[in-house]
Design a protein around this motif. Structure first.
Motif, PDB file in Angstrom:
ATOM      1  N   LEU A   1       0.936  -1.161   0.079  1.00  0.00           N
ATOM      2  CA  LEU A   1      -0.074  -0.058   0.038  1.00  0.00           C
ATOM      3  C   LEU A   1       0.672   1.292   0.001  1.00  0.00           C
ATOM      4  N   GLY A   2       1.959   1.189  -0.497  1.00  0.00           N
ATOM      5  CA  GLY A   2       2.772   2.301  -0.712  1.00  0.00           C
ATOM      6  C   GLY A   2       3.837   2.704   0.470  1.00  0.00           C
ATOM      7  N   ARG A   3       3.782   1.679   1.349  1.00  0.00           N
ATOM      8  CA  ARG A   3       4.732   1.936   2.522  1.00  0.00           C
ATOM      9  C   ARG A   3       5.589   0.876   2.477  1.00  0.00           C
ATOM     10  N   ASN A   4       6.696   1.011   3.243  1.00  0.00           N
ATOM     11  CA  ASN A   4       7.784   0.100   3.371  1.00  0.00           C
ATOM     12  C   ASN A   4       7.983  -0.533   4.723  1.00  0.00           C
ATOM     13  N   PHE A   5       8.130  -2.058   4.526  1.00  0.00           N
ATOM     14  CA  PHE A   5       8.188  -2.781   6.008  1.00  0.00           C
ATOM     15  C   PHE A   5       9.230  -3.850   5.864  1.00  0.00           C
ATOM     16  N   VAL A   6       9.627  -4.382   7.131  1.00  0.00           N
ATOM     17  CA  VAL A   6      10.466  -5.587   6.888  1.00  0.00           C
ATOM     18  C   VAL A   6       9.657  -6.688   7.503  1.00  0.00           C
ATOM     19  N   ALA A   7       9.740  -7.810   7.486  1.00  0.00           N
ATOM     20  CA  ALA A   7       9.303  -9.000   7.925  1.00  0.00           C
ATOM     21  C   ALA A   7      10.586  -9.934   8.501  1.00  0.00           C
ATOM     22  N   PHE A   8      10.309 -10.277   9.479  1.00  0.00           N
ATOM     23  CA  PHE A   8      11.394 -11.270  10.001  1.00  0.00           C
ATOM     24  C   PHE A   8      10.934 -12.294  10.905  1.00  0.00           C
ATOM     25  N   ARG A   9      11.624 -13.831  11.064  1.00  0.00           N
ATOM     26  CA  ARG A   9      11.204 -14.800  11.841  1.00  0.00           C
ATOM     27  C   ARG A   9      12.194 -14.900  12.975  1.00  0.00           C
TER      28      ARG A   9
ATOM     29  N   VAL B   1       6.067  -8.144  11.690  1.00  0.00           N
ATOM     30  CA  VAL B   1       6.425  -7.029  10.527  1.00  0.00           C
ATOM     31  C   VAL B   1       6.460  -5.871  11.077  1.00  0.00           C
ATOM     32  N   LEU B   2       7.424  -4.948  10.897  1.00  0.00           N
ATOM     33  CA  LEU B   2       7.903  -3.760  11.078  1.00  0.00           C
ATOM     34  C   LEU B   2       7.615  -2.699  10.084  1.00  0.00           C
ATOM     35  N   ASP B   3       7.745  -1.458  10.505  1.00  0.00           N
ATOM     36  CA  ASP B   3       8.105  -0.409   9.495  1.00  0.00           C
ATOM     37  C   ASP B   3       9.705  -0.483   9.334  1.00  0.00           C
TER      38      ASP B   3
ATOM     39  N   GLU C   1      18.534 -11.516  16.102  1.00  0.00           N
ATOM     40  CA  GLU C   1      19.118 -12.389  17.469  1.00  0.00           C
ATOM     41  C   GLU C   1      18.159 -12.135  18.336  1.00  0.00           C
ATOM     42  N   ASP C   2      18.372 -13.300  19.265  1.00  0.00           N
ATOM     43  CA  ASP C   2      17.649 -13.316  20.600  1.00  0.00           C
ATOM     44  C   ASP C   2      16.051 -12.620  20.541  1.00  0.00           C
ATOM     45  N   ASN C   3      15.383 -13.264  19.650  1.00  0.00           N
ATOM     46  CA  ASN C   3      13.931 -12.863  19.601  1.00  0.00           C
ATOM     47  C   ASN C   3      13.890 -11.381  19.170  1.00  0.00           C
ATOM     48  N   GLY C   4      14.584 -10.719  18.340  1.00  0.00           N
ATOM     49  CA  GLY C   4      14.345  -9.529  17.948  1.00  0.00           C
ATOM     50  C   GLY C   4      15.268  -9.093  17.055  1.00  0.00           C
ATOM     51  N   LEU C   5      14.860  -7.614  16.327  1.00  0.00           N
ATOM     52  CA  LEU C   5      15.802  -7.264  15.387  1.00  0.00           C
ATOM     53  C   LEU C   5      16.293  -6.161  15.882  1.00  0.00           C
ATOM     54  N   ARG C   6      17.749  -6.119  15.765  1.00  0.00           N
ATOM     55  CA  ARG C   6      18.627  -5.108  16.437  1.00  0.00           C
ATOM     56  C   ARG C   6      19.327  -4.073  15.084  1.00  0.00           C
ATOM     57  N   CYS C   7      18.838  -2.965  15.082  1.00  0.00           N
ATOM     58  CA  CYS C   7      19.473  -1.926  14.206  1.00  0.00           C
ATOM     59  C   CYS C   7      20.871  -1.831  14.575  1.00  0.00           C
TER      60      CYS C   7
ATOM     61  N   PHE D   1      13.852  -4.602  18.464  1.00  0.00           N
ATOM     62  CA  PHE D   1      12.385  -4.511  18.488  1.00  0.00           C
ATOM     63  C   PHE D   1      12.042  -6.102  18.334  1.00  0.00           C
ATOM     64  N   ASN D   2      10.916  -6.281  19.175  1.00  0.00           N
ATOM     65  CA  ASN D   2      10.303  -7.826  19.127  1.00  0.00           C
ATOM     66  C   ASN D   2       9.369  -7.899  17.927  1.00  0.00           C
ATOM     67  N   VAL D   3       8.935  -8.933  17.865  1.00  0.00           N
ATOM     68  CA  VAL D   3       8.092  -9.263  16.950  1.00  0.00           C
ATOM     69  C   VAL D   3       6.521  -8.601  16.939  1.00  0.00           C
ATOM     70  N   ARG D   4       6.360  -7.681  18.015  1.00  0.00           N
ATOM     71  CA  ARG D   4       5.102  -7.098  18.134  1.00  0.00           C
ATOM     72  C   ARG D   4       5.551  -5.838  17.755  1.00  0.00           C
ATOM     73  N   GLY D   5       6.657  -5.360  17.521  1.00  0.00           N
ATOM     74  CA  GLY D   5       7.017  -4.054  16.945  1.00  0.00           C
ATOM     75  C   GLY D   5       7.554  -3.039  18.190  1.00  0.00           C
ATOM     76  N   GLU D   6       7.675  -3.561  19.400  1.00  0.00           N
ATOM     77  CA  GLU D   6       7.780  -2.871  20.627  1.00  0.00           C
ATOM     78  C   GLU D   6       9.392  -2.815  21.036  1.00  0.00           C
ATOM     79  N   VAL D   7       9.852  -1.621  21.231  1.00  0.00           N
ATOM     80  CA  VAL D   7      11.317  -1.390  21.550  1.00  0.00           C
ATOM     81  C   VAL D   7      11.649  -2.024  22.904  1.00  0.00           C
ATOM     82  N   VAL D   8      12.431  -2.688  22.809  1.00  0.00           N
ATOM     83  CA  VAL D   8      12.878  -3.694  24.100  1.00  0.00           C
ATOM     84  C   VAL D   8      14.351  -3.369  24.562  1.00  0.00           C
ATOM     85  N   GLU D   9      15.187  -2.674  23.793  1.00  0.00           N
ATOM     86  CA  GLU D   9      16.250  -2.000  24.301  1.00  0.00           C
ATOM     87  C   GLU D   9      16.749  -0.833  23.434  1.00  0.00           C
TER      88      GLU D   9
END
Length: 412
Positions: A50-58, A66-68, A84-90, A97-105
């Motif tokens: 829908l014209g917006r960019n995201f990333v998907a991860f397992r 799915v995150l922005d 790594e360790d159940n999240g995406l680290r910038c 960020f966890n799979v729910r999109g929350e910032v955890v660190e």
């Protein structure tokens, strides 16, 4: 009747707050990526919807998110993140960020990380991994709409295949084709002959090119029968297919106990869509088919091999030798060549339609109705119908006596 320019805009546009895009975002689940494309702790996959960019991860535990695409901190792409360790680290500053999109660190913040993370503004998207597809609901706040329990969703992996490819045209061109029964006997004549091997009911479509269409509205959209008179005057070949809002074309098996195919075209942006092909057999393992024999589930079937300068790679020598289209790669390639040749967004204001186009017109009418209901502040009828049950969708084909009701075949 040709469409007005205003209706064509409403039908096709999905970006930048366009009503159709907002209606889809709030009221429908979007297929995001084939499940097998996401590996636990593997590379994130970039998506555009829908014209917006995201990333998907397992994540490590197998859950999907799915995150922005861009980190809310300094807007670096999370496609580059460590998984790594159940999240995406910038990898820029270490925000995780966890799979729910929350910032955890947020390791570069000097105060209380826990308190800081709770106040970072993020979009949180609901995801489901079912039927060989990771789905996402991009709406915010309100309760997610009913999940589309389509007939393949709960089948074992051995009984279905999922592939998709990005196509450089507007999404509605793909959706219309899924309900256009009369093109199959022309555009796909050679492919049908090759795959049928001389013993398949689908060959009948190449001999009766002008079907009579009959329709029936359903809570999820509509179903229709394409009726073709056979040389035996007492027989009719009936193909009963279903359109499920907002983009699913569920196509009947080529023969009894054969595989059903689901075509759907989801909007990437105004001038790009992702074509999805799900093939399934509710009765037995699917085995190798023209759909399941895919070398790359994220880029299959193949696009035409050329561009407008060489007629998109059409092979005229092959046509001289009997191939009807000159696109031998796949039946999907034939469709894509047609979409691309129409242009990025079809101008429907000067079409000249015929009796075979009734199903296409109904696709447009139902989509426009949903968009207008949304614009009026209503839940679209097809999204909130009390009788909505995706599991009851069934597409069938077969030879029936002339004058009999095709519904008996469909409801048997």
């Amino acid at each position: 009747m040709a469409m007005t320019a205003e209706d064509n805009e409403l039908l096709t546009r999905v970006e930048n707050g366009a009503p159709m895009g907002e209606m889809i975002r709030r009221h429908y689940w979007l297929p995001a990526v084939p499940s097998v494309k996401l590996e636990a702790d593997g590379a994130p996959v970039r998506l555009r919807l829908l014209g917006r960019n995201f990333v998907a991860f397992r994540a490590t535990d197998g859950q999907v998110g799915v995150l922005d695409e861009h980190c809310p901190h300094r807007k670096a792409s999370l496609a580059l993140a460590r998984n790594e360790d159940n999240g995406l680290r910038c990898i820029y500053h270490g925000w995780k960020f966890n799979v729910r999109g929350e910032v955890v660190e947020a390791p570069n913040h000097a105060g209380s990380q826990e308190q800081f993370c709770q106040h970072v503004r993020v979009n949180r998207y609901t995801t489901v991994d079912r039927g060989g597809i990771v789905w996402v609901w991009l709406g915010q706040g309100a309760k997610a709409p009913p999940f589309p329990e389509l007939p393949f969703i709960d089948l074992p992996a051995s009984q279905r295949s999922v592939t998709s490819v990005e196509v450089p045209t507007n999404w509605v061109q793909g959706v219309e084709a899924s309900m256009d029964s009369s093109h199959v006997g022309v555009l796909h004549e050679s492919t049908t002959q090759i795959t049928a091997g001389g013993g398949n009911e689908r060959l009948l479509m190449t001999r009766a090119l002008a079907p009579r269409l009959e329709f029936e509205d359903r809570p999820y959209g509509y179903r229709y029968a394409a009726l073709r008179a056979l040389p035996d005057a007492d027989k009719v070949y009936a193909r009963v297919n279903n359109f499920v809002m907002p983009w699913y074309g569920i196509i009947c098996p080529p023969h009894a106990q054969g595989p059903t195919t689901v075509f759907f075209s989801t909007p990437v942006d105004d001038v790009t869509h992702r074509a999805w092909f799900v093939q399934f057999n509710a009765h037995a393992p699917l085995g190798m088919t023209i759909m399941s024999a895919s070398p790359d589930v994220w880029n299959f079937p193949p696009l035409p091999p050329g561009d407008a300068r060489d007629n998109w790679g059409q092979n005229r020598d092959l046509m001289k030798r009997g191939h009807k289209t000159g696109f031998p790669q796949h039946l999907g390639t034939e469709d894509f060549a047609m979409f691309i040749s129409q242009g990025p967004i079809v101008d429907r204001t000067d079409e000249q339609l015929c009796s075979a186009d009734g199903a296409v017109l109904r696709v447009r009418a139902q989509l426009l109705k949903a968009a207008r209901e949304f614009m009026a502040g209503q839940t679209p009828t097809a999204a909130g119908h009390p009788g909505l049950d995706y599991r009851r969708v069934r597409s069938v084909g077969g030879v029936i006596p002339a004058g009999s009701d095709w519904r008996a075949l469909a409801d048997a």
